[in-house]
Design an enzyme around this catalytic site. Structure first.
Site, short mmCIF file in Angstrom:
data_model
loop_
_atom_site.label_atom_id
_atom_site.label_comp_id
_atom_site.label_asym_id
_atom_site.label_seq_id
_atom_site.Cartn_x
_atom_site.Cartn_y
_atom_site.Cartn_z
N SER A 90 0.87 -1.28 0.01
CA SER A 90 -0.03 -0.03 -0.12
C SER A 90 0.98 1.39 -0.09
O SER A 90 1.75 1.39 -0.98
CB SER A 90 -1.06 -0.10 1.12
OG SER A 90 -1.94 0.91 1.08
N ASP A 148 -10.15 -4.01 -5.46
CA ASP A 148 -9.51 -3.41 -4.56
C ASP A 148 -9.96 -1.94 -4.22
O ASP A 148 -9.94 -1.16 -5.29
CB ASP A 148 -8.02 -3.31 -4.91
CG ASP A 148 -7.29 -2.67 -3.48
OD1 ASP A 148 -7.89 -2.10 -2.78
OD2 ASP A 148 -6.05 -2.83 -3.47
N HIS A 156 -7.44 -5.51 -0.15
CA HIS A 156 -6.40 -4.39 -0.58
C HIS A 156 -5.21 -5.06 0.15
O HIS A 156 -4.05 -4.41 0.29
CB HIS A 156 -6.53 -3.14 0.11
CG HIS A 156 -5.68 -2.17 0.12
ND1 HIS A 156 -5.00 -1.78 -1.24
CD2 HIS A 156 -4.94 -1.44 0.85
CE1 HIS A 156 -4.23 -0.79 -0.91
NE2 HIS A 156 -3.92 -0.45 0.29
#
Length: 266
Positions: free
Chosen positions: A95, A217, A245
């Site tokens: 991320s 996502d 995610h």
């Protein structure tokens, strides 16, 4: 200050192997990689750490000024790599850590020799000709909600971020991780994350790069994966058979295989 204790650095795996650094995302800690570590330890030296304000890091090292931009986190990564004497390590960032890795590779090019970006997003807010997945109003609401009631926000958002509604234990784990983070430090990291724009930084990436995206996502839609892949010359894009995610938790086999295949080709 002792960098290793500041970031609760742990080193495991094959001391003779190439080094892989695993970096967690917002509201998480190094424990989020526990399903990936076993796939690497036989052949690689594996470095894990917690960002300041996360996990078992030294909270006294937190500075709102330093961590109000991704550069502060990237400087921490560069310092961890320097303290361990790393050269040409592979930085695996989940991320927001994917972008922190891009910045860290720019700060310490001799330390980081390749990047693996797991569900990256260089900008979360939509822009002209760019889909980040959120309007500016969406992000303002998200941050206002987080700042007003962090525990309530965590309970509501963790299952959405994780996806995989048929496996509620995954959302529960993410919620518990969020809730274990100091709310004031989480507020700073959240603002830094969701208001960041690292799109221009992607053009400067010159190391081998793997971009891993999921089929669905809500935080980093597939348009984002395509954008990152297109922006980084020579990068490889792999679409995992995974939703949500956090594919390293929801689909560890597919995620680990993609990472191991990439490492083998370096």
């Amino acid at each position: 200050m002792d960098i290793a204790s500041r970031n609760h650095v742990t080193v495991t795996g094959n001391p003779q192997g190439p080094t892989v650094v695993l970096a967690h995302g917002f509201g998480c800690d190094q424990n989020m990689w526990r399903l990936t570590v076993p796939a690497l330890v036989d052949d690689y030296r594996v470095v894990l750490f917690d960002y300041v304000g996360s996990g078992r890091s030294d909270a006294s090292a937190f500075s709102e000024e330093r961590y109000a931009s991704l550069d502060g986190y990237a400087r921490d990564v560069a310092e961890v790599c320097e303290a361990l004497g790393l050269r040409d390590a592979v930085f695996v960032g989940h991320s927001v850590s994917a972008m922190i890795g891009v910045l860290a590779a720019g700060l310490a090019p001799e330390r980081i020799g390749a990047l693996v970006m797991v569900a990256p997003s260089p900008r979360y807010i939509d822009d002209e000709g760019y889909r980040g997945g959120f309007s500016a109003e969406d992000i303002d609401e998200l941050l206002a909600s987080l700042e007003a009631n962090y525990l309530g926000w965590s309970a509501a958002m963790a299952p959405v971020i994780m996806g995989n509604a048929d496996r509620p234990e995954l959302g529960d784990e993410l919620r518990n991780s969020f809730c274990a983070t100091d709310p004031d430090m989480a507020r700073v990291f959240a603002r830094t994350t969701f208001l960041s724009d690292s799109r221009d930084d992607l053009k400067g990436v010159s190391v081998p790069t793997l971009v891993l995206e999921c089929t669905q996502d809500v935080i980093a839609p597939r348009e984002v994966g395509a954008f990152v892949h297109q922006a980084i010359p020579g990068s490889t894009l792999v679409t995992l058979d995974a939703t949500g995610h956090c594919p390293h938790l929801s689909a560890p086999e597919a995620t680990n295989q993609a990472i191991v295949d990439f490492l083998a080709g370096l």
